[in-house]
Design a protein around this motif. Structure first.
Motif, PDB file in Angstrom:
ATOM      1  N   PRO A  10      95.754  31.125  72.043  1.00 39.92           N
ATOM      2  CA  PRO A  10      97.054  30.739  72.538  1.00 39.92           C
ATOM      3  C   PRO A  10      96.899  29.656  73.678  1.00 39.92           C
ATOM      4  O   PRO A  10      95.744  29.347  74.284  1.00 39.92           O
ATOM      5  CB  PRO A  10      97.352  31.986  73.071  1.00 39.92           C
ATOM      6  CG  PRO A  10      96.273  32.778  73.380  1.00 39.92           C
ATOM      7  CD  PRO A  10      95.098  32.530  72.634  1.00 39.92           C
ATOM      8  N   PRO A  42     102.496  33.154  71.367  1.00 44.68           N
ATOM      9  CA  PRO A  42     102.680  34.726  70.851  1.00 44.68           C
ATOM     10  C   PRO A  42     103.376  34.761  69.516  1.00 44.68           C
ATOM     11  O   PRO A  42     103.325  35.654  68.697  1.00 44.68           O
ATOM     12  CB  PRO A  42     103.225  35.283  71.926  1.00 44.68           C
ATOM     13  CG  PRO A  42     102.876  34.661  73.209  1.00 44.68           C
ATOM     14  CD  PRO A  42     102.925  33.234  72.920  1.00 44.68           C
ATOM     15  N   VAL A  69     100.560  36.366  78.122  1.00 47.42           N
ATOM     16  CA  VAL A  69     100.023  36.426  76.748  1.00 47.42           C
ATOM     17  C   VAL A  69     100.166  37.761  75.865  1.00 47.42           C
ATOM     18  O   VAL A  69     100.867  38.110  74.944  1.00 47.42           O
ATOM     19  CB  VAL A  69      99.013  35.490  76.298  1.00 47.42           C
ATOM     20  CG1 VAL A  69      98.628  35.758  74.772  1.00 47.42           C
ATOM     21  CG2 VAL A  69      99.222  34.143  76.564  1.00 47.42           C
ATOM     22  N   ILE A  73     102.578  39.418  73.240  1.00 52.04           N
ATOM     23  CA  ILE A  73     102.162  40.052  71.854  1.00 52.04           C
ATOM     24  C   ILE A  73     102.335  41.348  71.383  1.00 52.04           C
ATOM     25  O   ILE A  73     103.040  41.757  70.400  1.00 52.04           O
ATOM     26  CB  ILE A  73     100.535  39.638  71.637  1.00 52.04           C
ATOM     27  CG1 ILE A  73     100.375  37.954  71.711  1.00 52.04           C
ATOM     28  CG2 ILE A  73     100.068  40.285  70.365  1.00 52.04           C
ATOM     29  CD1 ILE A  73      98.838  37.779  71.716  1.00 52.04           C
TER      30      ILE A  73
END
Lengths: 144, 307
Positions: A10, A42, A69, A73
Motif C-alpha cells: 500500500p 486499501p 491502512v 482494510i
C-alpha cells in the motif's frame, strides 16, 4: 491445495524489491502468490483479495501509515461480507502498535528482522489456526 | 448506462471458482450458488494467447477499457504458470489491470496453471462458465505465456487472438503447425519495434495461403495504439456465426479423454499390478516401452470396466 496469498504494497513506498523477494520465497514454498504492484489503496487491496479469493492478505508497509491502512482494510473486508481471509502484516511497525493491530483482527505482524522462513511458517500457522478450511466445511454454500 | 455487477456477486463468483479449482464442490453444485444471469444473453468469450512477455496482459487491460466504454461488464480469467517442482506460482497479470480495480463492472481472477500443460488451468473452462452464468457480458481469458502447442484456449474461447511481437523468427515460423492455426486474429504488438511490418507481412502471407479469413493487426498496447482495430475485428467475429464451434467441441472431447486416461492410468499405478510393473521396470525385466504398453492395457481395461 496450495495456500493462496495476496502480497499487497500500500501507499507511497517507492520500490518493491522486498515484496518481490517475499513473493518468490512463498512461491518456492509451494504457495500461489498474487502480486498487484506498488501504490495500492486499501480499496484496491480488498477488491483484489475478494476477487482472487485468497486465504491470506500479506501487507508490506514501511511508510508508517499502518495505523490508517490496517483499520481501513479490516473495515472494507467486513463491509463486503468477508470474514474468512486472514490479514497479516510486515515491515516497519512500532512494537507498541502490534497489540492494537491484533485487536483489530490482524492475525500476525512480522518485524523487519523476520526471515522469509519465518514468514512461510507464520502464514502456514495462521492458515491452520484461523483459515477458511475451518470455516468452509468442504462445499460452497448456496446463495441466500 | 454503464452496467455494473453487485459486489456480493463478485464475492460469490470468486468463492465458486475456488470451490471448483480446489475440488470442494462439483460444477453443478457450484453453479447453484450463483444467481442466474438476468438478461439471457450469451457471454462473448475472447481468448488472448501468445508467447511470454508479448503484452497479453497489457492488451487485455486495453480491451477492458474499450468494452467498458461500450457499457458491457467484463470478467478476466488470467492464467500464470505453476512450478512443476514446488506447485507454487506467482500470479502477476493483475499488475497491468489495476486501474480497473474501482470499477464494479470488472471482475479479475488469476489462476495458477497447476498440473495442466495446455496453457490454461484444469478448471479455467469451468471458471469461464461460472463468470458467464454470473452475468458478465464479455469474458477475456488470458493464457500463460505459450510456445507452439499449448492450444487449449480453443476449447474455451469464441474467438482467439494470438499476440506476438516483431522478430521472433523468420517466415518459416509462420508456416509451422500449432499456435498459428488457432488464431482468429493476429496481433503484432510492440509495433514500434524494428521488424514489425516484416512480421505482419509474413503472417499475412501465411493467412492468405491457408485460405482463412484472419486479420493481422499491429498494436502498441502500452500506448493504446491500434486497439480500435482490434475491437473492430472482435466485433465482426462476434457478429458472425462462430467459426470456432467445431474446433471447440473436438478439443473439449480430446481434453476429456486425456484427463480420464491420465486419471485412470495413475489409479492403476497405485494398484498392485501397477506397482508390479514399476518393480519389474526397476529390476530391468521390462523395457520402458513394454512397461508403458502393459500399463496402458490395464488402464484401458479400467476404462472399459468403469463405463
Amino acid at each position: 491445495m496450495p495456500i493462496k496469498v495476496l502480497v499487497a504494497k500500500p501507499g507511497l513506498d517507492g520500490h518493491d524489491r522486498g515484496a518481490k523477494i517475499v513473493a518468490r520465497a512463498l512461491r518456492d514454498a509451494g504457495m500461489e502468490v498474487v502480486y498487484t504492484g506498488l501504490h495500492q489503496t486499501p480499496e484496491m487491496i480488498v477488491t483484489a483479495a475478494v476477487q482472487e479469493d485468497v486465504d491470506v492478505i500479506g501487507v508490506s508497509i514501511l511508510s508508517g501509515a499502518h495505523m490508517t491502512v490496517f483499520p481501513r482494510i479490516m473495515k472494507l473486508l467486513e463491509e463486503r461480507g468477508v470474514d474468512d481471509i486472514c490479514v497479516i502484516g510486515g515491515g516497519v511497525i512500532q512494537e507498541n502498535d502490534v497489540p492494537k493491530l491484533k485487536v483489530l483482527g490482524v492475525r500476525e505482524i512480522f518485524d523487519a528482522d523476520a526471515t522469509t522462513q519465518n514468514l512461510i511458517d507464520g502464514i502456514e500457522r495462521v492458515v491452520a489456526e484461523f483459515g477458511r478450511a475451518r470455516k468452509r466445511t468442504g462445499a460452497a454454500t448456496p446463495a441466500s | 448506462m454503464t452496467r455494473s455487477v453487485p459486489v456480493r456477486v463478485h464475492r460469490d463468483l470468486a468463492r465458486a471458482i475456488t470451490a471448483i479449482e480446489n475440488g470442494y464442490a462439483s460444477f453443478g453444485d457450484t453453479l447453484a450458488t450463483l444467481p442466474a444471469r438476468e438478461n439471457g444473453k450469451a457471454s462473448f468469450v475472447v481468448g488472448v494467447t501468445g508467447p511470454p512477455g508479448a503484452g497479453k496482459s497489457t492488451l487485455v487491460d486495453r480491451l477492458i477499457e474499450k468494452f467498458r466504454a461500450g457499457g458491457e461488464t467484463v470478467a478476466v480469467i488470467a492464467v500464470d504458470p505453476s512450478s512443476p517442482f514446488t506447485h507454487g506460482a506467482v500470479l502477476g497479470d493483475r499488475v497491468r489491470m489495476q486501474r480497473h480495480s474501482g470499477d464494479t463492472g470488472v471482475f479479475i481472477r488469476s489462476m495458477a496453471s497447476r498440473e495442466s500443460g495446455g496453457g490454461l488451468a484444469p478448471t479455467t473452462h469451468d471458471a469461464t462458465a461460472l463468470a458467464a452464468h454470473a452475468g458478465f457480458d464479455v469474458i477475456l481469458v488470458e493464457t500463460v505465456g505459450v510456445g507452439q502447442v499449448e492450444l487449449e484456449i480453443v476449447a474455451v474461447a469464441d474467438v482467439v487472438a494470438v499476440v506476438t511481437v516483431p522478430a521472433l523468427g523468420d517466415s518459416v515460423q509462420t508456416i509451422k503447425a500449432g499456435l498459428t492455426e488457432i488464431a482468429d486474429l493476429f496481433v503484432v504488438n510492440m509495433a514500434d519495434r524494428p521488424g514489425a511490418s516484416r512480421t505482419a507481412l509474413d503472417l499475412k502471407h501465411m493467412v492468405r495461403e491457408s485460405g482463412r479469413d484472419v486479420a493481422v493487426l499491429q498494436t502498441i498496447a502500452s500506448e493504446g495504439t491500434g486497439i480500435d482495430d482490434v475491437m473492430v475485428a472482435l466485433t465482426a467475429a462476434r457478429a458472425s456465426e462462430s467459426s470456432n464451434a467445431g474446433r471447440a467441441v473436438r478439443f473439449e472431447v480430446v481434453r476429456n479423454i486425456r484427463d480420464a486416461a491420465v486419471r485412470r492410468a495413475l489409479a492403476v499405478l497405485d494398484a498392485p499390478r501397477g506397482r508390479s510393473v514399476l518393480e519389474r521396470l526397476r529390476a530391468g525385466e521390462l523395457t520402458r516401452l513394454e512397461a508403458r504398453e502393459e500399463l496402458l492395457v490395464y488402464a484401458l481395461a479400467e476404462v472399459i470396466n468403469a463405463d
